[in-house]
Design a protein around this motif. Structure first.
Motif, PDB file in Angstrom:
ATOM      1  N   PRO A   1       6.561  -3.099  42.315  1.00  0.00           N
ATOM      2  CA  PRO A   1       6.410  -1.666  42.026  1.00  0.00           C
ATOM      3  C   PRO A   1       6.825  -0.765  43.181  1.00  0.00           C
ATOM      4  CG  PRO A   1       4.472  -2.894  41.309  1.00  0.00           C
ATOM      5  CD  PRO A   1       5.317  -3.845  42.102  1.00  0.00           C
TER       6      PRO A   1
ATOM      7  N   GLY B   1       4.996   3.764  34.009  1.00  0.00           N
ATOM      8  CA  GLY B   1       4.107   3.025  34.891  1.00  0.00           C
ATOM      9  C   GLY B   1       2.936   3.864  35.339  1.00  0.00           C
ATOM     10  N   ARG B   2       3.267   5.062  35.852  1.00  0.00           N
ATOM     11  CA  ARG B   2       2.175   5.940  36.309  1.00  0.00           C
ATOM     12  C   ARG B   2       2.309   7.339  35.715  1.00  0.00           C
ATOM     13  NH1 ARG B   2       1.855   5.477  42.661  1.00  0.00           N
ATOM     14  NH2 ARG B   2       4.122   5.604  42.436  1.00  0.00           N
TER      15      ARG B   2
ATOM     16  N   GLY C   1       7.688   3.830  41.040  1.00  0.00           N
ATOM     17  CA  GLY C   1       7.236   3.101  39.868  1.00  0.00           C
ATOM     18  C   GLY C   1       8.175   3.297  38.691  1.00  0.00           C
TER      19      GLY C   1
END
Length: 622
Positions: free
Chosen positions: A610, A571-572, A567
């Motif tokens: 992603p 994003g995370r 990612g």
């Protein structure tokens, strides 16, 4: 008239041609299937399971989370073949082909020792049918070499050697080989048991039961102390070979047995014993229910060959003709039952085919009987030898499968070769029995063998068209710059993604630096295939993976550390301290490292997909 061929000769020639036709058809199907396997062998790569296995082999790490030692057996081969993932695939294919030949050879010797002889064409039929074991291993996603394959090879070869040892003991003196042959069999069993112990410790434990039973069956021509000494010598030699090749013998065995008998470790790995037993039971029940119609029809159709081989005038001929027609009808119904088996999902479908192969082979041998067998006079040891030998043959595929957390019937795709050999022998004996009866249904057993080969070959074709977690293999035609993936063709998107990861690892000087990948073993394999923790960290959030990271952090606190996170940045995970995976953050916290707070972004790859975006974090200098 001169030059004319007698009618009887023409009829015999035509009959022989018809008998060889099924074998010729099987040979054609086998050849085409092998051609398809070879053609697609270098295409596609599984970035999950295959990458995990190859990273284990490349790093040669001691698994602290699960009792796996296959990597120690394959690491020398990996180095010897130039660190090539394709070479491991080729080894897998060659291994299965050699296994089929070895099992047929052992079966031929064992039957000859007990006075049962098949023709050359019969053994050719058996060898062709034995390729089903290879095709089944290519009918389901894994095409890489790992503990499943090694466990399958060693357990089946071990059972074959036990069969030879027991067959020698019950054979009449006029048929068996000199006793010095046993001086090779028992050391071979000791060596195979040691290899199996490293490949899959749970399989070795089950195989050890059959080995002990075989050891203690009385054999006045080869004393117990000789058998023990031979097996011990083989095990010792193999341990010395493993030590010489750098395998961490003591560390592996200590860790493996601790994990096998540690209830908390089983729970952490997601393999609690109660759950495994339940999974196995459900798997076998499902397979058994699906098999009932096909096995019933097979039994009824083959049982027609048990009638007396005596032709009587008119009434007897009418009865024989009616029986032959009944055989054809039952065989046709059997083919319908096999053809209409539900093919989705594919794994249970393959399990049903394997179950049919094993049980039909057993039923066929019982129906064919032991005509022509010449063994020593009936004794308790003879009965025990036959019972143990047959139990080992039936159990062989399960020996290599035990320990999995998948359905055990489905796991048999890796170890069905021995059952395919049994089915082949049974069908040849039934054909011989039918020929003695002058049955017009004598080719039915051969046709059943052809159908089994075709069904499995079609499964190989289906896997090529729609492989596991990937696109059609034939559509993948782009090479990559990753040395370990040389010769393997990928999709253009996958090739670009993995090339970036490999190039980034080189530019960052990642070689030898402790690295963990969050649910991305493929990225780790190309980056630096480091074995600091499990290559598949965070998969399913299993506690065992985080346990491996905590142990690594506690025993070898890192001064430098990479974390590969699928990612884009933000994003995370983000630099404000929010972690992508609480398990990773908690595990690193045990050695005083905050993720991602103590890390900086060393590189990132944005992508609209992603799955092909990547963030590479590096521990800040302290």
């Amino acid at each position: 008239m001169t030059g004319q061929v007698p009618a009887g000769t023409r009829q015999e020639s035509r009959s022989r041609s018809l008998r060889l036709l099924p074998s010729a058809f099987m040979a054609a199907v086998v050849s085409v299937t092998y051609a398809a396997i070879v053609l697609t062998l270098p295409r596609g790569f599984d970035w999950t399971d295959e990458a995990f296995v190859d990273t284990m082999i490349a790093s040669n790490r001691i698994a602290t989370e699960v009792p796996l030692g296959f990597q120690h057996l394959l690491h020398p081969l990996y180095e010897l073949t130039g660190q090539s993932a394709l070479a491991l695939r080729i080894t897998r294919l060659v291994g299965y082909v050699l296994l089929s030949g070895a099992l047929v050879w052992c079966a031929r010797i064992a039957l000859r020792w007990v006075g049962i002889n098949l023709s050359r064409s019969g053994w050719a039929f058996v060898l062709l049918l034995a390729q089903v074991g290879t095709f089944l291993a290519w009918s389901y996603p894994p095409r890489y070499l790992s503990y499943n394959e090694l466990g399958s090879w060693f357990s089946q070869l071990g059972v074959a050697l036990i069969l030879l040892a027991l067959a020698w003991g019950v054979a009449s003196p006029g048929h068996r080989a000199p006793a010095r042959v046993l001086g090779l069999i028992w050391p071979g069993l000791g060596a195979l048991t040691t290899l199996l112990l490293f490949a899959k410790v749970t399989s070795a434990m089950v195989f050890g039961v059959f080995l002990l039973l075989g050891l203690f069956i009385p054999n006045p021509c080869y004393r117990l102390w000789k058998r023990l000494l031979g097996a011990g010598a083989g095990a010792t030699v193999m341990l010395l070979v493993l030590w010489a090749t750098g395998s961490p013998i003591v560390a592996y065995l200590k860790n493996a047995f601790a994990l096998v008998f540690d209830r908390s470790a089983q729970d952490a790995a997601g393999h609690p014993l109660s759950a495994m037993i339940s999974t196995y039971s459900n798997s076998l029940n499902s397979m058994g229910r699906a098999l009932v119609p096909a096995l019933l029809l097979f039994t009824l159709s083959m049982a027609t060959f048990r009638r007396k081989a005596k032709l009587t005038p008119d009434a007897g001929r009418v009865k024989a003709a009616a029986t032959d027609w009944l055989t054809w009808v039952l065989a046709a119904l059997l083919l319908v039952a096999l053809a209409t088996l539900p093919r989705a999902p594919v794994w249970p479908y393959l399990a049903v085919i394997i179950g049919f192969i094993g049980l039909a082979g057993t039923i066929g041998l019982v129906i064919a009987g032991s005509d022509g067998a010449q063994m020593r006079r009936s004794t308790v040891s003879r009965s025990l030898s036959i019972a143990i030998a047959w139990s080992a043959v039936l159990a062989a595929p399960f020996i290599s499968a035990v320990g999995t957390n998948n359905g055990i019937a489905e796991e048999l795709v890796f170890s069905a070769t021995v059952w395919a050999v049994v089915l082949g022998i049974a069908l040849v004996l039934l054909m011989r029995r039918a020929a003695l009866l002058r049955s017009r249904a004598r080719c039915v057993p051969a046709l059943i063998g052809c159908v089994v080969v075709v069904m499995v070959a079609l499964s190989v074709k289906a896997d090529i068209a729609k492989p596991y977690r990937s696109l059609s293999l034939l559509s993948q035609d782009t090479s990559s710059s990753v040395p370990e993936l040389r010769g393997i063709l990928l999709t253009a998107t996958d090739a670009a993604w993995i090339d970036w990861i490999y190039a980034t690892g080189r530019s960052l000087g990642a070689a030898g630096v402790p690295t963990v990948a969050i649910d991305s073993p493929g990225a780790l394999f190309a980056f630096n295939h480091n074995g600091y923790a499990t290559p598949w960290l965070g998969h399913g959030n299993l506690p065992s993976g985080f346990r491996s990271l905590r142990l690594a952090c506690a025993t070898h606190p890192p001064d430098d550390l990479f974390v590969l996170e699928p990612g884009p940045v933000g994003g995370r995970a983000s630099t404000d301290g929010a972690a992508v995976n609480p398990g990773v953050a908690k595990s690193l916290a045990t050695c005083g490292i905050s993720f991602p707070g103590d890390f900086r972004v060393a590189a990132s790859r944005p992508d609209a997909d992603p799955a092909h975006a990547m963030t590479i974090w590096r521990l800040k200098s302290r």
